[in-house]
Design a protein around this motif. Structure first.
Motif, PDB file in Angstrom:
ATOM      1  N   THR A   3      41.030  49.268  26.308  1.00  0.00           N
ATOM      2  CA  THR A   3      40.418  49.531  25.210  1.00  0.00           C
ATOM      3  C   THR A   3      40.847  48.498  24.064  1.00  0.00           C
ATOM      4  O   THR A   3      39.959  47.980  23.365  1.00  0.00           O
ATOM      5  CB  THR A   3      40.516  51.077  24.707  1.00  0.00           C
ATOM      6  OG1 THR A   3      40.061  51.735  25.737  1.00  0.00           O
ATOM      7  CG2 THR A   3      39.557  51.369  23.402  1.00  0.00           C
ATOM      8  N   ILE A  14      38.539  45.599  22.305  1.00  0.00           N
ATOM      9  CA  ILE A  14      38.140  45.396  21.153  1.00  0.00           C
ATOM     10  C   ILE A  14      38.486  44.279  20.432  1.00  0.00           C
ATOM     11  O   ILE A  14      37.663  43.430  19.776  1.00  0.00           O
ATOM     12  CB  ILE A  14      38.969  46.666  20.324  1.00  0.00           C
ATOM     13  CG1 ILE A  14      38.150  48.101  20.790  1.00  0.00           C
ATOM     14  CG2 ILE A  14      38.713  46.590  18.559  1.00  0.00           C
ATOM     15  CD1 ILE A  14      39.093  49.326  20.041  1.00  0.00           C
ATOM     16  N   SER A  42      36.016  41.527  21.989  1.00  0.00           N
ATOM     17  CA  SER A  42      34.853  41.489  21.325  1.00  0.00           C
ATOM     18  C   SER A  42      34.575  40.976  19.879  1.00  0.00           C
ATOM     19  O   SER A  42      33.773  40.345  19.645  1.00  0.00           O
ATOM     20  CB  SER A  42      34.226  43.027  21.616  1.00  0.00           C
ATOM     21  OG  SER A  42      34.865  43.719  20.552  1.00  0.00           O
ATOM     22  N   THR A  68      29.752  43.592  25.720  1.00  0.00           N
ATOM     23  CA  THR A  68      29.663  44.638  24.559  1.00  0.00           C
ATOM     24  C   THR A  68      29.937  43.639  23.303  1.00  0.00           C
ATOM     25  O   THR A  68      30.032  44.134  22.178  1.00  0.00           O
ATOM     26  CB  THR A  68      31.066  45.502  24.645  1.00  0.00           C
ATOM     27  OG1 THR A  68      32.295  44.711  24.588  1.00  0.00           O
ATOM     28  CG2 THR A  68      30.950  46.304  25.686  1.00  0.00           C
ATOM     29  N   VAL A 107      29.397  43.747  18.153  1.00  0.00           N
ATOM     30  CA  VAL A 107      30.235  43.117  17.058  1.00  0.00           C
ATOM     31  C   VAL A 107      29.171  42.260  16.377  1.00  0.00           C
ATOM     32  O   VAL A 107      29.026  42.002  14.865  1.00  0.00           O
ATOM     33  CB  VAL A 107      31.468  42.758  17.274  1.00  0.00           C
ATOM     34  CG1 VAL A 107      32.132  41.901  16.372  1.00  0.00           C
ATOM     35  CG2 VAL A 107      32.370  43.678  17.889  1.00  0.00           C
ATOM     36  N   ALA A 117      33.245  47.214  16.380  1.00  0.00           N
ATOM     37  CA  ALA A 117      34.242  47.500  17.444  1.00  0.00           C
ATOM     38  C   ALA A 117      34.815  48.869  17.628  1.00  0.00           C
ATOM     39  O   ALA A 117      35.021  49.060  18.813  1.00  0.00           O
ATOM     40  CB  ALA A 117      35.680  46.681  16.572  1.00  0.00           C
ATOM     41  N   VAL A 171      32.423  49.506  20.608  1.00  0.00           N
ATOM     42  CA  VAL A 171      33.167  48.907  21.678  1.00  0.00           C
ATOM     43  C   VAL A 171      34.235  49.456  22.317  1.00  0.00           C
ATOM     44  O   VAL A 171      34.522  50.041  23.482  1.00  0.00           O
ATOM     45  CB  VAL A 171      33.454  47.242  21.533  1.00  0.00           C
ATOM     46  CG1 VAL A 171      34.371  46.869  22.557  1.00  0.00           C
ATOM     47  CG2 VAL A 171      32.641  46.611  20.923  1.00  0.00           C
ATOM     48  N   GLY A 172      35.079  50.140  21.381  1.00  0.00           N
ATOM     49  CA  GLY A 172      36.081  51.168  21.704  1.00  0.00           C
ATOM     50  C   GLY A 172      35.657  52.303  22.479  1.00  0.00           C
ATOM     51  O   GLY A 172      36.365  52.713  23.544  1.00  0.00           O
ATOM     52  N   THR A 192      34.191  51.751  26.078  1.00  0.00           N
ATOM     53  CA  THR A 192      35.305  51.187  26.795  1.00  0.00           C
ATOM     54  C   THR A 192      36.049  52.546  27.397  1.00  0.00           C
ATOM     55  O   THR A 192      36.191  52.601  28.465  1.00  0.00           O
ATOM     56  CB  THR A 192      36.077  50.159  26.323  1.00  0.00           C
ATOM     57  OG1 THR A 192      35.505  48.898  25.837  1.00  0.00           O
ATOM     58  CG2 THR A 192      37.277  49.829  27.445  1.00  0.00           C
ATOM     59  N   VAL A 210      40.786  55.687  17.755  1.00  0.00           N
ATOM     60  CA  VAL A 210      40.039  54.634  17.679  1.00  0.00           C
ATOM     61  C   VAL A 210      39.136  54.729  16.202  1.00  0.00           C
ATOM     62  O   VAL A 210      39.053  53.929  15.397  1.00  0.00           O
ATOM     63  CB  VAL A 210      39.124  54.235  18.856  1.00  0.00           C
ATOM     64  CG1 VAL A 210      38.066  53.118  18.648  1.00  0.00           C
ATOM     65  CG2 VAL A 210      39.697  53.876  19.978  1.00  0.00           C
ATOM     66  N   GLU A 216      39.127  52.751  12.488  1.00  0.00           N
ATOM     67  CA  GLU A 216      38.079  51.944  12.087  1.00  0.00           C
ATOM     68  C   GLU A 216      37.769  52.618  10.640  1.00  0.00           C
ATOM     69  O   GLU A 216      37.342  51.941   9.670  1.00  0.00           O
ATOM     70  CB  GLU A 216      36.706  52.381  12.783  1.00  0.00           C
ATOM     71  CG  GLU A 216      35.453  51.893  12.658  1.00  0.00           C
ATOM     72  CD  GLU A 216      34.539  52.795  11.580  1.00  0.00           C
ATOM     73  OE1 GLU A 216      33.835  51.919  10.907  1.00  0.00           O
ATOM     74  OE2 GLU A 216      35.052  53.935  11.372  1.00  0.00           O
TER      75      GLU A 216
END
Length: 521
Positions: A69, A73, A76, A137, A141, A187, A190-191, A194, A240, A244
């Motif tokens: 993961t 991140i 990406s 992925t 982003v 991101a 994406v996290g 994943t 995650v 963020e």
């Protein structure tokens, strides 16, 4: 009586009760899998849960999931942010083509890309999984970062240049903080993607939590182990989301005419185009090329059931857009609340929506089966239950886009509308909603695209005898009927390419409009 400021504009009060109620209902719906998960975990025998936690395989799967993961991140971001910069700030020929190529990886299912690369080269394990995940992925982003870069106020960057700072230093100190929230939002997706990924890691034979959960539920039916692993996934999703939140800051809304840089980068165009073309070949060219090659073999061998393929395509399209509609209905109240009132309750509600996206599809499928049998048995084994599940699972993809679009609507426009006597609902319909609609629609397209590619939840929830392109592709691949499976893969990519191309067209169209405005000036 409405309270007004000295200027005559209404004072900003708390959210409307209807909005709060709608947000709470939406979160309650999205939290259904979490309720199922924790209720099952609580009643599980403690000694068996501890035994499952102490298993070496559990520790290995958890560590591998964290490593993959974090790496996905970072990968990406390293690919997506420079790609966004190239699309927006560089003077590239065939600009629309590069936008299309940057968005097309969204149309390629991760398990299709993973299968293609597994056939092409002997790349397995962590590096194979990471390579494929970054390829498919990075558009998560690229697209929001490019949109934020177009809107960014570059006057401070121009001032920094006049004070002697170089182009790179001026960009990273003045513009990068403005686009960081958008990059972090991508991101985050994406996290979460994943964390819950199943197909790629299964093909690459890399032990992570999601395939372990599938084996625990399906193979040995070890409920305690499956529940424990799912709880670990939720904990990772919370981490995650917290990261963020720390990166995100209030988005700066600028007046039109100041969203682009005063100068366009003209150097390094050839290496940049080579990089963009190479990414497109790896992410799209290799999987699609392999599918086309295998398809010709399947068609020549007469193994393609065209009526079944067409039926699966129709079902896939229906589920995609129906799921997107449910996701919008669920996410929009929370998006409005999060964009306009950054209170603790709003943050909690938004976080609750995002956490559910970190769960694997099999957990969502089991929870929806459990809830339907307990509450509405008639929904079991129906497309309605599938559509509802998709809307709940992918509401975060719609939430992020809708929230960003709403944050871009200046509060002064809403205040002016309220000053003219319009109610909050009228203001939303005539001002806020109309301005934010492109971003909200983009989120819906992203959900539709993701639903079309969804595999684990579909395998769990689909009615008997109902096929989607993804499930049929997986079934035929599982029995090593690659030539017969390939036409389903081609059809899936073609169907998913439609919303991906619309997203790319919207982004490049806005960019061209900006360029035209500068030319007229």
């Amino acid at each position: 009586m409405k309270l007004r400021t000295r200027s005559g504009a209404p004072t900003r009060v708390g959210p409307h009760p209807i909005l709060l109620v709608a947000s709470v209902i939406a979160v309650a719906m999205v939290a259904t899998p979490l309720v199922f998960l924790f209720s099952e975990a609580i009643v599980a025998p403690t000694e068996r849960m501890l035994a499952a936690l102490a298993r070496p395989q559990t520790k290995t799967a958890a560590i591998n999931t964290v490593m993959l993961t974090v790496s996905a991140i970072l990968g990406s971001l390293l690919v997506g942010v420079p790609t966004a910069f190239a699309l927006v700030r560089m003077d590239l020929p065939l600009r629309k083509l590069w936008w299309v190529l940057a968005a097309l990886p969204l149309a390629v299912p991760s398990y299709v890309a993973g299968l293609a690369w597994a056939v092409m080269i002997p790349l397995r394990g962590f590096w194979g999984s990471l390579f494929v995940l970054v390829l498919v992925t990075s558009p998560y982003v690229t697209l929001p970062t490019a949109a934020a870069l177009r809107r960014a106020d570059t006057r401070a960057e121009d001032v920094a240049r006049t004070l002697g700072r170089g182009p790179a230093q001026a960009f990273f100190t003045m513009t990068m903080p403005q686009i960081a929230p958008a990059a972090a939002s991508g991101a985050l997706l994406v996290g979460l993607y994943t964390i819950s990924e199943f197909g790629v890691v299964a093909i690459m034979r890399f032990r992570t939590l999601t395939p372990s959960i599938e084996r625990a539920f399906g193979g040995s039916f070890n409920r305690e182990l499956a529940m424990l692993l799912s709880v670990l996934l939720v904990a990772m999703a919370l981490v995650v989301i917290a990261v963020e939140r720390a990166v995100r800051r209030p988005v700066m809304v600028q007046k039109s005419g100041h969203g682009r840089a005063s100068s366009t980068v003209r150097t390094g165009r050839v290496p940049t185009m080579i990089m963009l073309a190479g990414m497109a070949v790896c992410a799209v060219g290799v999987p699609v090329g392999l599918l086309l090659w295998r398809s010709t073999q399947g068609i020549a061998g007469g193994g393609v059931e065209w009526a079944r393929l067409l039926g699966a395509a129709k079902t896939t399209v229906f589920l995609g857009f129906a799921g997107a509609l449910v996701a919008i209905v669920v996410a929009l109240p929370v998006a409005i609340l999060a964009a306009r009132w950054r209170t603790r309750s709003a943050v909690i509600l938004e976080t609750a929506v995002y956490v559910g996206h970190g769960l694997p599809g099999i957990v969502l499928g089991l929870s929806m089966v459990y809830m339907s049998l307990k509450v509405v048995p008639s929904l079991y084994q129906t497309l309605t239950l599938m559509v509802l599940a998709y809307g709940l699972l992918f509401a975060p993809k719609s939430l992020g886009s809708a929230r960003s679009a709403l944050e871009q609507v200046p509060l002064s426009l809403e205040d002016a509308s309220r000053t003219l006597g319009r109610s909050p609902i009228q203001t939303w319909l005539t001002v806020t909603g109309r301005i934010a609609w492109p971003g909200i629609a983009a989120g819906a397209l992203l959900v539709a695209l993701t639903v079309m590619k969804e595999l684990p939840a579909t395998l769990m929830l689909r009615p008997t005898g109902t096929d989607t392109l993804a499930t049929r592709l997986w079934q035929l691949t599982d029995i090593v009927a690659f030539s017969d499976a390939a036409p389903y893969g081609v059809a899936l990519v073609l169907v998913a390419a439609v919303p991906a191309l619309v997203l790319a067209r919207d982004s490049s169209g806005s960019l061209d409009a900006d360029s035209s405005d500068r030319g007229e000036k």
